[in-house]
Design a protein around this motif. Structure first.
Motif, PDB file in Angstrom:
ATOM      1  N   ILE A   1       5.495  44.595  43.350  1.00 54.35           N
ATOM      2  CA  ILE A   1       6.334  43.568  43.968  1.00 54.35           C
ATOM      3  C   ILE A   1       5.555  42.254  44.106  1.00 54.35           C
ATOM      4  O   ILE A   1       6.085  41.166  43.833  1.00 54.35           O
ATOM      5  CB  ILE A   1       6.846  44.047  45.352  1.00 54.35           C
ATOM      6  CG1 ILE A   1       7.779  45.239  45.186  1.00 54.35           C
ATOM      7  CG2 ILE A   1       7.537  42.921  46.112  1.00 54.35           C
ATOM      8  CD1 ILE A   1       9.045  44.958  44.418  1.00 54.35           C
ATOM      9  N   ALA A   2       4.282  42.340  44.499  1.00 51.86           N
ATOM     10  CA  ALA A   2       3.482  41.127  44.650  1.00 51.86           C
ATOM     11  C   ALA A   2       3.304  40.413  43.313  1.00 51.86           C
ATOM     12  O   ALA A   2       3.415  39.182  43.236  1.00 51.86           O
ATOM     13  CB  ALA A   2       2.125  41.475  45.252  1.00 51.86           C
ATOM     14  N   ILE A   3       3.055  41.174  42.258  1.00 51.56           N
ATOM     15  CA  ILE A   3       2.886  40.567  40.929  1.00 51.56           C
ATOM     16  C   ILE A   3       4.183  39.923  40.469  1.00 51.56           C
ATOM     17  O   ILE A   3       4.183  38.810  39.922  1.00 51.56           O
ATOM     18  CB  ILE A   3       2.377  41.621  39.925  1.00 51.56           C
ATOM     19  CG1 ILE A   3       0.923  41.951  40.240  1.00 51.56           C
ATOM     20  CG2 ILE A   3       2.521  41.135  38.490  1.00 51.56           C
ATOM     21  CD1 ILE A   3       0.377  43.124  39.469  1.00 51.56           C
ATOM     22  N   VAL A   4       5.312  40.573  40.711  1.00 48.32           N
ATOM     23  CA  VAL A   4       6.601  40.003  40.315  1.00 48.32           C
ATOM     24  C   VAL A   4       6.865  38.709  41.082  1.00 48.32           C
ATOM     25  O   VAL A   4       7.302  37.699  40.491  1.00 48.32           O
ATOM     26  CB  VAL A   4       7.739  41.028  40.543  1.00 48.32           C
ATOM     27  CG1 VAL A   4       9.105  40.366  40.462  1.00 48.32           C
ATOM     28  CG2 VAL A   4       7.636  42.163  39.545  1.00 48.32           C
ATOM     29  N   VAL A   5       6.576  38.689  42.374  1.00 48.71           N
ATOM     30  CA  VAL A   5       6.823  37.487  43.176  1.00 48.71           C
ATOM     31  C   VAL A   5       5.918  36.337  42.723  1.00 48.71           C
ATOM     32  O   VAL A   5       6.372  35.202  42.533  1.00 48.71           O
ATOM     33  CB  VAL A   5       6.632  37.788  44.680  1.00 48.71           C
ATOM     34  CG1 VAL A   5       6.594  36.506  45.493  1.00 48.71           C
ATOM     35  CG2 VAL A   5       7.739  38.708  45.174  1.00 48.71           C
ATOM     36  N   VAL A   6       4.628  36.634  42.537  1.00 49.05           N
ATOM     37  CA  VAL A   6       3.689  35.581  42.148  1.00 49.05           C
ATOM     38  C   VAL A   6       3.992  35.084  40.731  1.00 49.05           C
ATOM     39  O   VAL A   6       4.062  33.864  40.493  1.00 49.05           O
ATOM     40  CB  VAL A   6       2.229  36.082  42.258  1.00 49.05           C
ATOM     41  CG1 VAL A   6       1.273  35.096  41.624  1.00 49.05           C
ATOM     42  CG2 VAL A   6       1.866  36.327  43.703  1.00 49.05           C
ATOM     43  N   ALA A   7       4.187  35.993  39.802  1.00 49.58           N
ATOM     44  CA  ALA A   7       4.478  35.582  38.420  1.00 49.58           C
ATOM     45  C   ALA A   7       5.814  34.835  38.349  1.00 49.58           C
ATOM     46  O   ALA A   7       5.923  33.828  37.636  1.00 49.58           O
ATOM     47  CB  ALA A   7       4.499  36.801  37.504  1.00 49.58           C
ATOM     48  N   GLY A   8       6.805  35.277  39.100  1.00 49.08           N
ATOM     49  CA  GLY A   8       8.085  34.584  39.119  1.00 49.08           C
ATOM     50  C   GLY A   8       7.979  33.198  39.724  1.00 49.08           C
ATOM     51  O   GLY A   8       8.606  32.247  39.235  1.00 49.08           O
ATOM     52  N   SER A   9       7.156  33.067  40.761  1.00 54.38           N
ATOM     53  CA  SER A   9       6.964  31.749  41.377  1.00 54.38           C
ATOM     54  C   SER A   9       6.256  30.797  40.430  1.00 54.38           C
ATOM     55  O   SER A   9       6.638  29.634  40.304  1.00 54.38           O
ATOM     56  CB  SER A   9       6.156  31.887  42.674  1.00 54.38           C
ATOM     57  OG  SER A   9       6.846  32.678  43.601  1.00 54.38           O
ATOM     58  N   ILE A  10       5.212  31.293  39.754  1.00 47.53           N
ATOM     59  CA  ILE A  10       4.487  30.439  38.806  1.00 47.53           C
ATOM     60  C   ILE A  10       5.395  30.066  37.635  1.00 47.53           C
ATOM     61  O   ILE A  10       5.407  28.920  37.182  1.00 47.53           O
ATOM     62  CB  ILE A  10       3.201  31.155  38.328  1.00 47.53           C
ATOM     63  CG1 ILE A  10       2.208  31.238  39.488  1.00 47.53           C
ATOM     64  CG2 ILE A  10       2.578  30.423  37.147  1.00 47.53           C
ATOM     65  CD1 ILE A  10       0.992  32.063  39.199  1.00 47.53           C
ATOM     66  N   TRP A  11       6.173  31.015  37.154  1.00 50.18           N
ATOM     67  CA  TRP A  11       7.100  30.741  36.052  1.00 50.18           C
ATOM     68  C   TRP A  11       8.128  29.702  36.458  1.00 50.18           C
ATOM     69  O   TRP A  11       8.445  28.781  35.707  1.00 50.18           O
ATOM     70  CB  TRP A  11       7.766  32.042  35.621  1.00 50.18           C
ATOM     71  CG  TRP A  11       8.719  31.884  34.493  1.00 50.18           C
ATOM     72  CD1 TRP A  11       8.419  31.595  33.193  1.00 50.18           C
ATOM     73  CD2 TRP A  11      10.143  31.993  34.562  1.00 50.18           C
ATOM     74  NE1 TRP A  11       9.564  31.529  32.453  1.00 50.18           N
ATOM     75  CE2 TRP A  11      10.636  31.776  33.259  1.00 50.18           C
ATOM     76  CE3 TRP A  11      11.035  32.280  35.589  1.00 50.18           C
ATOM     77  CZ2 TRP A  11      11.993  31.822  32.978  1.00 50.18           C
ATOM     78  CZ3 TRP A  11      12.383  32.332  35.308  1.00 50.18           C
ATOM     79  CH2 TRP A  11      12.846  32.095  34.006  1.00 50.18           C
ATOM     80  N   THR A  12       8.640  29.800  37.696  1.00 55.78           N
ATOM     81  CA  THR A  12       9.620  28.832  38.189  1.00 55.78           C
ATOM     82  C   THR A  12       8.990  27.454  38.355  1.00 55.78           C
ATOM     83  O   THR A  12       9.588  26.435  37.996  1.00 55.78           O
ATOM     84  CB  THR A  12      10.209  29.301  39.529  1.00 55.78           C
ATOM     85  OG1 THR A  12      10.787  30.597  39.347  1.00 55.78           O
ATOM     86  CG2 THR A  12      11.251  28.340  40.043  1.00 55.78           C
TER      87      THR A  12
END
Length: 97
Positions: free
Chosen positions: A81-92
């Motif tokens: 979940i942490a990786i998805v949140v961080v990667a999604g935030s950076i991608w956004t």
């Protein structure tokens, strides 16, 4: 009834102080270090991972459970979940910057 002793929570105080230090180091890196943007992101992500691990051991009582298999599954799910949140935030943010 367990043999539970009430003592001053030094572990929590030390964890809190270390979390503050890591937060202020990240703030200094972001505002005053003069590093390149990619280097700032790498340092901040590294400090965030260190702080997450620190808080898991200082506040979340990871080492105090008898069920190691359940703790391992919970930790793997939390990291996912942490990786998805961080990667999604950076991608956004890549679309904004």
């Amino acid at each position: 009834m367990g043999n539970h002793h009430e003592t001053f929570p030094w572990k929590h105080v030390i964890g809190f102080i270390l979390s503050l230090v890591l937060t202020f180091v990240a703030l200094w890196v972001a505002l005053s270090s003069g590093l390149a943007t990619k280097a700032i992101l790498v340092v901040i992500v590294t400090l965030a991972i260190v702080q997450a691990v620190l808080q898991l051991f200082m506040f979340m009582h990871v080492t105090e459970s008898d069920s190691g298999k359940i703790q391992t599954i919970n930790m793997a799910y939390s990291f996912f979940i942490a990786i998805v949140v961080v990667a999604g935030s950076i991608w956004t943010m890549a679309f904004v910057l």
